[in-house]
Scaffold this motif. Structure first.
Motif, PDB file in Angstrom:
ATOM      1  N   LEU A  28     -43.105   6.765   8.307  1.00 13.23           N
ATOM      2  CA  LEU A  28     -44.274   6.968   7.444  1.00 13.23           C
ATOM      3  C   LEU A  28     -44.706   5.704   6.720  1.00 13.23           C
ATOM      4  O   LEU A  28     -45.879   5.510   6.454  1.00 13.23           O
ATOM      5  CB  LEU A  28     -44.001   8.068   6.415  1.00 13.23           C
ATOM      6  CG  LEU A  28     -44.156   9.496   6.910  1.00 13.23           C
ATOM      7  CD1 LEU A  28     -43.685  10.475   5.852  1.00 13.23           C
ATOM      8  CD2 LEU A  28     -45.587   9.788   7.312  1.00 13.23           C
ATOM      9  N   ALA A  29     -43.739   4.852   6.362  1.00 19.07           N
ATOM     10  CA  ALA A  29     -44.064   3.653   5.589  1.00 19.07           C
ATOM     11  C   ALA A  29     -43.052   2.564   5.896  1.00 19.07           C
ATOM     12  O   ALA A  29     -41.963   2.826   6.399  1.00 19.07           O
ATOM     13  CB  ALA A  29     -44.056   3.973   4.098  1.00 19.07           C
ATOM     14  N   TRP A  30     -43.420   1.329   5.558  1.00 20.77           N
ATOM     15  CA  TRP A  30     -42.537   0.186   5.783  1.00 20.77           C
ATOM     16  C   TRP A  30     -41.365   0.193   4.815  1.00 20.77           C
ATOM     17  O   TRP A  30     -40.299  -0.337   5.113  1.00 20.77           O
ATOM     18  CB  TRP A  30     -43.314  -1.121   5.684  1.00 20.77           C
ATOM     19  CG  TRP A  30     -44.224  -1.300   6.862  1.00 20.77           C
ATOM     20  CD1 TRP A  30     -45.566  -1.060   6.893  1.00 20.77           C
ATOM     21  CD2 TRP A  30     -43.867  -1.722   8.173  1.00 20.77           C
ATOM     22  NE1 TRP A  30     -46.060  -1.310   8.150  1.00 20.77           N
ATOM     23  CE2 TRP A  30     -45.027  -1.719   8.956  1.00 20.77           C
ATOM     24  CE3 TRP A  30     -42.658  -2.098   8.767  1.00 20.77           C
ATOM     25  CZ2 TRP A  30     -45.036  -2.085  10.299  1.00 20.77           C
ATOM     26  CZ3 TRP A  30     -42.667  -2.460  10.112  1.00 20.77           C
ATOM     27  CH2 TRP A  30     -43.850  -2.448  10.856  1.00 20.77           C
ATOM     28  N   THR A  31     -41.564   0.771   3.650  1.00 19.08           N
ATOM     29  CA  THR A  31     -40.481   0.863   2.671  1.00 19.08           C
ATOM     30  C   THR A  31     -39.921   2.283   2.704  1.00 19.08           C
ATOM     31  O   THR A  31     -40.649   3.234   2.985  1.00 19.08           O
ATOM     32  CB  THR A  31     -40.994   0.541   1.254  1.00 19.08           C
ATOM     33  OG1 THR A  31     -42.062   1.431   0.944  1.00 19.08           O
ATOM     34  CG2 THR A  31     -41.481  -0.893   1.153  1.00 19.08           C
ATOM     35  N   PRO A  32     -38.628   2.457   2.432  1.00 21.52           N
ATOM     36  CA  PRO A  32     -38.030   3.802   2.468  1.00 21.52           C
ATOM     37  C   PRO A  32     -38.694   4.755   1.473  1.00 21.52           C
ATOM     38  O   PRO A  32     -39.040   4.361   0.357  1.00 21.52           O
ATOM     39  CB  PRO A  32     -36.572   3.553   2.084  1.00 21.52           C
ATOM     40  CG  PRO A  32     -36.333   2.103   2.344  1.00 21.52           C
ATOM     41  CD  PRO A  32     -37.644   1.418   2.125  1.00 21.52           C
ATOM     42  N   VAL A  33     -38.881   5.995   1.914  1.00 19.98           N
ATOM     43  CA  VAL A  33     -39.428   7.038   1.047  1.00 19.98           C
ATOM     44  C   VAL A  33     -38.489   8.239   1.076  1.00 19.98           C
ATOM     45  O   VAL A  33     -37.791   8.465   2.056  1.00 19.98           O
ATOM     46  CB  VAL A  33     -40.849   7.467   1.470  1.00 19.98           C
ATOM     47  CG1 VAL A  33     -41.832   6.353   1.271  1.00 19.98           C
ATOM     48  CG2 VAL A  33     -40.881   7.954   2.891  1.00 19.98           C
ATOM     49  N   LYS A  34     -38.480   8.993  -0.018  1.00 16.29           N
ATOM     50  CA  LYS A  34     -37.590  10.161  -0.100  1.00 16.29           C
ATOM     51  C   LYS A  34     -38.219  11.426   0.448  1.00 16.29           C
ATOM     52  O   LYS A  34     -37.549  12.282   0.982  1.00 16.29           O
ATOM     53  CB  LYS A  34     -37.155  10.382  -1.549  1.00 16.29           C
ATOM     54  CG  LYS A  34     -36.252   9.307  -2.065  1.00 16.29           C
ATOM     55  CD  LYS A  34     -35.736   9.638  -3.438  1.00 16.29           C
ATOM     56  CE  LYS A  34     -34.812   8.519  -3.893  1.00 16.29           C
ATOM     57  NZ  LYS A  34     -33.973   8.909  -4.978  1.00 16.29           N
ATOM     58  N   THR A  35     -39.526  11.519   0.284  1.00 19.71           N
ATOM     59  CA  THR A  35     -40.229  12.721   0.723  1.00 19.71           C
ATOM     60  C   THR A  35     -41.596  12.331   1.284  1.00 19.71           C
ATOM     61  O   THR A  35     -42.223  11.390   0.788  1.00 19.71           O
ATOM     62  CB  THR A  35     -40.362  13.730  -0.437  1.00 19.71           C
ATOM     63  OG1 THR A  35     -41.114  14.858   0.006  1.00 19.71           O
ATOM     64  CG2 THR A  35     -41.031  13.118  -1.643  1.00 19.71           C
ATOM     65  N   PRO A  36     -42.074  13.027   2.291  1.00 21.74           N
ATOM     66  CA  PRO A  36     -43.372  12.680   2.876  1.00 21.74           C
ATOM     67  C   PRO A  36     -44.514  12.698   1.871  1.00 21.74           C
ATOM     68  O   PRO A  36     -45.446  11.919   1.973  1.00 21.74           O
ATOM     69  CB  PRO A  36     -43.585  13.742   3.954  1.00 21.74           C
ATOM     70  CG  PRO A  36     -42.266  14.340   4.217  1.00 21.74           C
ATOM     71  CD  PRO A  36     -41.449  14.152   2.982  1.00 21.74           C
ATOM     72  N   SER A  37     -44.429  13.577   0.871  1.00 26.00           N
ATOM     73  CA  SER A  37     -45.517  13.679  -0.107  1.00 26.00           C
ATOM     74  C   SER A  37     -45.633  12.431  -0.982  1.00 26.00           C
ATOM     75  O   SER A  37     -46.619  12.266  -1.691  1.00 26.00           O
ATOM     76  CB  SER A  37     -45.353  14.926  -0.978  1.00 26.00           C
ATOM     77  OG  SER A  37     -44.143  14.865  -1.702  1.00 26.00           O
ATOM     78  N   ASP A  38     -44.634  11.533  -0.922  1.00 27.68           N
ATOM     79  CA  ASP A  38     -44.754  10.247  -1.615  1.00 27.68           C
ATOM     80  C   ASP A  38     -45.805   9.364  -0.944  1.00 27.68           C
ATOM     81  O   ASP A  38     -46.334   8.443  -1.561  1.00 27.68           O
ATOM     82  CB  ASP A  38     -43.417   9.485  -1.600  1.00 27.68           C
ATOM     83  CG  ASP A  38     -42.348  10.128  -2.466  1.00 27.68           C
ATOM     84  OD1 ASP A  38     -42.695  10.982  -3.317  1.00 27.68           O
ATOM     85  OD2 ASP A  38     -41.164   9.779  -2.275  1.00 27.68           O
ATOM     86  N   ILE A  39     -46.109   9.639   0.315  1.00 25.92           N
ATOM     87  CA  ILE A  39     -46.998   8.790   1.116  1.00 25.92           C
ATOM     88  C   ILE A  39     -48.278   9.507   1.549  1.00 25.92           C
ATOM     89  O   ILE A  39     -49.355   8.938   1.501  1.00 25.92           O
ATOM     90  CB  ILE A  39     -46.257   8.277   2.374  1.00 25.92           C
ATOM     91  CG1 ILE A  39     -45.008   7.498   1.983  1.00 25.92           C
ATOM     92  CG2 ILE A  39     -47.167   7.433   3.256  1.00 25.92           C
ATOM     93  CD1 ILE A  39     -45.272   6.240   1.185  1.00 25.92           C
ATOM     94  N   VAL A  40     -48.151  10.754   2.024  1.00 25.45           N
ATOM     95  CA  VAL A  40     -49.307  11.490   2.555  1.00 25.45           C
ATOM     96  C   VAL A  40     -49.340  12.908   2.006  1.00 25.45           C
ATOM     97  O   VAL A  40     -48.337  13.425   1.528  1.00 25.45           O
ATOM     98  CB  VAL A  40     -49.289  11.543   4.112  1.00 25.45           C
ATOM     99  CG1 VAL A  40     -49.458  10.173   4.717  1.00 25.45           C
ATOM    100  CG2 VAL A  40     -48.025  12.222   4.628  1.00 25.45           C
ATOM    101  N   GLN A  41     -50.516  13.513   2.112  1.00 22.80           N
ATOM    102  CA  GLN A  41     -50.718  14.904   1.724  1.00 22.80           C
ATOM    103  C   GLN A  41     -51.386  15.626   2.892  1.00 22.80           C
ATOM    104  O   GLN A  41     -52.050  14.997   3.724  1.00 22.80           O
ATOM    105  CB  GLN A  41     -51.618  15.003   0.488  1.00 22.80           C
ATOM    106  CG  GLN A  41     -51.076  14.297  -0.740  1.00 22.80           C
ATOM    107  CD  GLN A  41     -49.765  14.888  -1.221  1.00 22.80           C
ATOM    108  OE1 GLN A  41     -49.596  16.100  -1.270  1.00 22.80           O
ATOM    109  NE2 GLN A  41     -48.823  14.017  -1.579  1.00 22.80           N
ATOM    110  N   VAL A  42     -51.225  16.948   2.947  1.00 24.77           N
ATOM    111  CA  VAL A  42     -51.904  17.742   3.967  1.00 24.77           C
ATOM    112  C   VAL A  42     -53.402  17.500   3.846  1.00 24.77           C
ATOM    113  O   VAL A  42     -53.952  17.508   2.747  1.00 24.77           O
ATOM    114  CB  VAL A  42     -51.569  19.240   3.817  1.00 24.77           C
ATOM    115  CG1 VAL A  42     -52.436  20.090   4.741  1.00 24.77           C
ATOM    116  CG2 VAL A  42     -50.091  19.483   4.109  1.00 24.77           C
ATOM    117  N   GLY A  43     -54.047  17.224   4.963  1.00 23.75           N
ATOM    118  CA  GLY A  43     -55.484  16.951   4.981  1.00 23.75           C
ATOM    119  C   GLY A  43     -55.823  15.478   5.043  1.00 23.75           C
ATOM    120  O   GLY A  43     -56.952  15.118   5.364  1.00 23.75           O
TER     121      GLY A  43
END
Length: 95
Positions: free
Chosen positions: A51-66
């Motif tokens: 999802l991203a170049w840096t580590p994320v804990k949850t997808p919602s940190d980067i994207v949202q539905v829609g």
């Protein structure tokens, strides 16, 4: 009746190639990534690490539905009817 029609997943995968950029819309968030619609009725998974170049804990940190996102097809598994996608490879700069 449905069995006589061509499989939309198989038809779609014939038209794309690995490493092809695809404009997509996020349809669902799960703990391990985000599903995006790449064609009518066809979804692929962007794993959390893609999802991203840096580590994320949850997808919602980067994207949202829609959200509209550009992803790259990294793997096509025709037998299991799965598409692996990457948002990292879809962007030229790190997020």
């Amino acid at each position: 009746m449905k069995a006589t029609q061509p499989d939309p997943f198989q038809a779609f995968t014939v038209t794309i190639a690995v490493e092809q950029k695809l404009p997509d819309q996020v349809t669902n968030l799960v703990t391990f990534g985000a599903f995006v619609q790449v064609a009518d009725g066809i979804e692929g998974l962007v794993h959390l690490r893609e999802l991203a170049w840096t580590p994320v804990k949850t997808p919602s940190d980067i994207v949202q539905v829609g959200d509209k996102v550009t992803v790259v097809d990294t793997e096509i598994d025709r037998e299991r009817r799965r598409l692996a996608l990457s948002r990292r490879q879809g962007s030229s700069a790190g997020v």
